[in-house]
Design a protein around this motif. Structure first.
Motif, mmCIF file in Angstrom:
data_model
loop_
_atom_site.group_PDB
_atom_site.id
_atom_site.type_symbol
_atom_site.label_atom_id
_atom_site.label_comp_id
_atom_site.label_asym_id
_atom_site.label_seq_id
_atom_site.Cartn_x
_atom_site.Cartn_y
_atom_site.Cartn_z
ATOM 1 N N ALA A 22 0.847 -1.200 0.000
ATOM 2 C CA ALA A 22 0.000 0.000 0.000
ATOM 3 C C ALA A 22 0.882 1.250 0.000
ATOM 4 O O ALA A 22 0.539 2.263 -0.608
ATOM 5 C CB ALA A 22 -0.913 0.004 1.215
ATOM 6 N N PHE A 23 2.035 1.153 0.668
ATOM 7 C CA PHE A 23 2.960 2.290 0.741
ATOM 8 C C PHE A 23 4.339 1.796 1.158
ATOM 9 O O PHE A 23 4.484 0.727 1.753
ATOM 10 C CB PHE A 23 2.461 3.349 1.739
ATOM 11 C CG PHE A 23 2.267 2.826 3.138
ATOM 12 C CD1 PHE A 23 3.289 2.883 4.073
ATOM 13 C CD2 PHE A 23 1.044 2.263 3.519
ATOM 14 C CE1 PHE A 23 3.101 2.392 5.366
ATOM 15 C CE2 PHE A 23 0.848 1.773 4.804
ATOM 16 C CZ PHE A 23 1.880 1.834 5.731
ATOM 17 N N LEU A 24 5.350 2.588 0.821
ATOM 18 C CA LEU A 24 6.714 2.375 1.283
ATOM 19 C C LEU A 24 6.962 3.301 2.461
ATOM 20 O O LEU A 24 6.550 4.453 2.441
ATOM 21 C CB LEU A 24 7.706 2.696 0.167
ATOM 22 C CG LEU A 24 9.194 2.696 0.558
ATOM 23 C CD1 LEU A 24 9.704 1.274 0.738
ATOM 24 C CD2 LEU A 24 10.029 3.426 -0.505
ATOM 25 N N VAL A 25 7.656 2.797 3.490
ATOM 26 C CA VAL A 25 8.095 3.654 4.590
ATOM 27 C C VAL A 25 9.577 3.942 4.402
ATOM 28 O O VAL A 25 10.384 3.021 4.231
ATOM 29 C CB VAL A 25 7.876 3.002 5.964
ATOM 30 C CG1 VAL A 25 8.189 4.005 7.073
ATOM 31 C CG2 VAL A 25 6.462 2.490 6.113
ATOM 32 N N PHE A 26 9.933 5.222 4.416
ATOM 33 C CA PHE A 26 11.321 5.649 4.231
ATOM 34 C C PHE A 26 11.706 6.491 5.446
ATOM 35 O O PHE A 26 11.633 7.719 5.421
ATOM 36 C CB PHE A 26 11.437 6.457 2.939
ATOM 37 C CG PHE A 26 12.851 6.629 2.460
ATOM 38 C CD1 PHE A 26 13.443 5.675 1.659
ATOM 39 C CD2 PHE A 26 13.584 7.753 2.815
ATOM 40 C CE1 PHE A 26 14.751 5.837 1.207
ATOM 41 C CE2 PHE A 26 14.888 7.922 2.380
ATOM 42 C CZ PHE A 26 15.476 6.962 1.574
ATOM 43 N N PRO A 27 12.114 5.832 6.548
ATOM 44 C CA PRO A 27 12.292 6.548 7.818
ATOM 45 C C PRO A 27 13.687 7.108 8.076
ATOM 46 O O PRO A 27 13.978 7.496 9.214
ATOM 47 C CB PRO A 27 11.968 5.448 8.834
ATOM 48 C CG PRO A 27 12.467 4.197 8.185
ATOM 49 C CD PRO A 27 12.246 4.371 6.707
ATOM 50 N N SER A 28 14.539 7.186 7.073
ATOM 51 C CA SER A 28 15.931 7.621 7.272
ATOM 52 C C SER A 28 16.018 8.954 8.009
ATOM 53 O O SER A 28 15.365 9.927 7.632
ATOM 54 C CB SER A 28 16.654 7.745 5.934
ATOM 55 O OG SER A 28 17.020 6.479 5.443
#
Length: 375
Positions: A258-264
């Motif tokens: 549903a979505f990508l998480v990019f927590p950098s």
């Protein structure tokens, strides 16, 4: 990409595995200025007569000497800049859990030695610092590199602040070949990347208890925090650790996400996984760092949250997943962003334009430190 379009490309590649068989002091000295590699490159240029030399990575085995070698042979050079090594010995502008810009603009980055910024080693940090300092002293960065190819506008700005010539720095993002749009049918969030502190893995795991119970999380990658990820997976059945996967497998998971998480939480030079997500039509929820502002349009191709704030991350997930209409629209806009900016054809045109600039605007060799040291 180049060969597929009829360009002739010659590879000159060294394997860093060689380092394991050598004394670290010897490797450190070679990383400062490797005369043998400079001579080898000159021989290769004599025998093949290339139009230009594009360097993707010179550290540590090639050293900055290869630029002077090409310049001495009258061949223009381009250097791809995908990290911050030229202005930060650790290459990531991140130290002790926080963004660090102390060494930007320093010709001799003594602070990096003090803090053992490269591999937690005084000796290895000193070698990186000496390599950059000696290249500055010789005028290598000013006179022997015709074009710097920065992976993002943020990287370009940091190079400028670090004293590199603005007129020679061009921006060209990475690309990914089109594998077709996905459908997001899995309904899960996905993280892809190294499992390290600066990647924001801890805040990601801390956020998940607060996201809607119907939303699961899949994690792809490996690294020092793998044990923490496994513990979180054991404690919460909604978190699934998948380990390391091939690019084709990653794209399959991205297409169903549903979505990508990019927590950098560090200043990531460029989010390649964001481009991979866009290519599948998958929106991105990302920590709002300066580099990511250029890649994600908040509310259009994804959502931002405060870096390191697990509560804000959970809120962003809730906002995205409570409106199927918003999510579907973002999928369309994410795919459109990929087609507009990150395709292979566009990247080829950008790269060839940079090569053309190198070939038509070769800077003359100055009568300065570089020339005197070569004699």
């Amino acid at each position: 990409m180049l060969r597929a379009r009829g360009e002739e490309v010659l590879d000159y590649v060294l394997d860093n595995a060689e380092i394991k068989t050598e004394n670290l002091i010897t490797v450190g000295m070679r990383s400062i200025w490797n005369a043998k590699e400079a001579d080898r490159l000159k021989d290769l240029i004599r025998s093949t007569r290339p139009d230009l030399v594009k360097v993707d990575n010179f550290f540590p085995l090639l050293s900055p000497s290869v630029f002077a070698a090409a310049k001495a042979m009258g061949v223009p050079t381009a250097l791809s800049v995908r990290n911050y090594r030229l202005i930060c010995p650790s290459a990531n502008l991140f130290r002790e859990g926080h963004v660090c810009t102390t060494c930007i603009g320093s010709k001799v980055a003594f602070a990096a030695i003090q803090h053992r910024c490269y591999r937690q080693s005084y000796l290895q940090s000193a070698a990186v610092v000496a390599s950059n300092a000696y290249a500055h002293l010789r005028g290598t960065w000013t006179h022997s590199v015709d074009r710097y190819i920065a992976v993002s506008s943020f990287v370009k700005q940091q190079l400028i602040e670090g004293g590199f010539p603005e007129e020679r720095i061009l921006v060209k993002p990475n690309f990914i070949s089109d594998s077709g749009i996905g459908d997001g049918s899995g309904g899960y969030g996905l993280y892809v990347g190294r499992l390290t502190e600066e990647k924001g893995v801890r805040s990601l795991l801390e956020a998940w208890p607060d996201v809607p119970q119907s939303v699961s999380l899949k994690i792809i990658g490996d690294g020092p925090l793998e044990s923490i990820v496994r513990q979180a997976s054991d404690a919460d059945p909604r978190i699934e650790y998948l380990g390391r996967k091939s690019l084709s497998e990653v794209c399959e998971y991205l297409g169903r996400a549903a979505f990508l998480v990019f927590p950098s939480e560090w200043y990531e030079p460029f989010g390649r996984t964001i481009v991979e997500a866009y290519s599948k039509g998958t929106p991105v929820i990302a920590a709002m760092t300066p580099p990511m502002k250029a890649m994600i349009e908040d509310g259009v191709t994804g959502l931002f949250y405060k870096p390191g704030d697990s509560k804000d991350l959970a809120s962003a997930v809730s906002i995205l997943m409570t409106s199927s209409e918003r999510l579907n629209l973002m999928r369309i806009q994410a795919r459109a962003k990929y087609l507009a900016v990150y395709t292979e054809d566009q990247n080829y045109r950008q790269l060839m334009d940079i090569f053309h600039q190198c070939l038509t605007n070769i800077s003359p060799q100055p009568i300065g430190m570089e020339s005197r040291l070569q004699q």
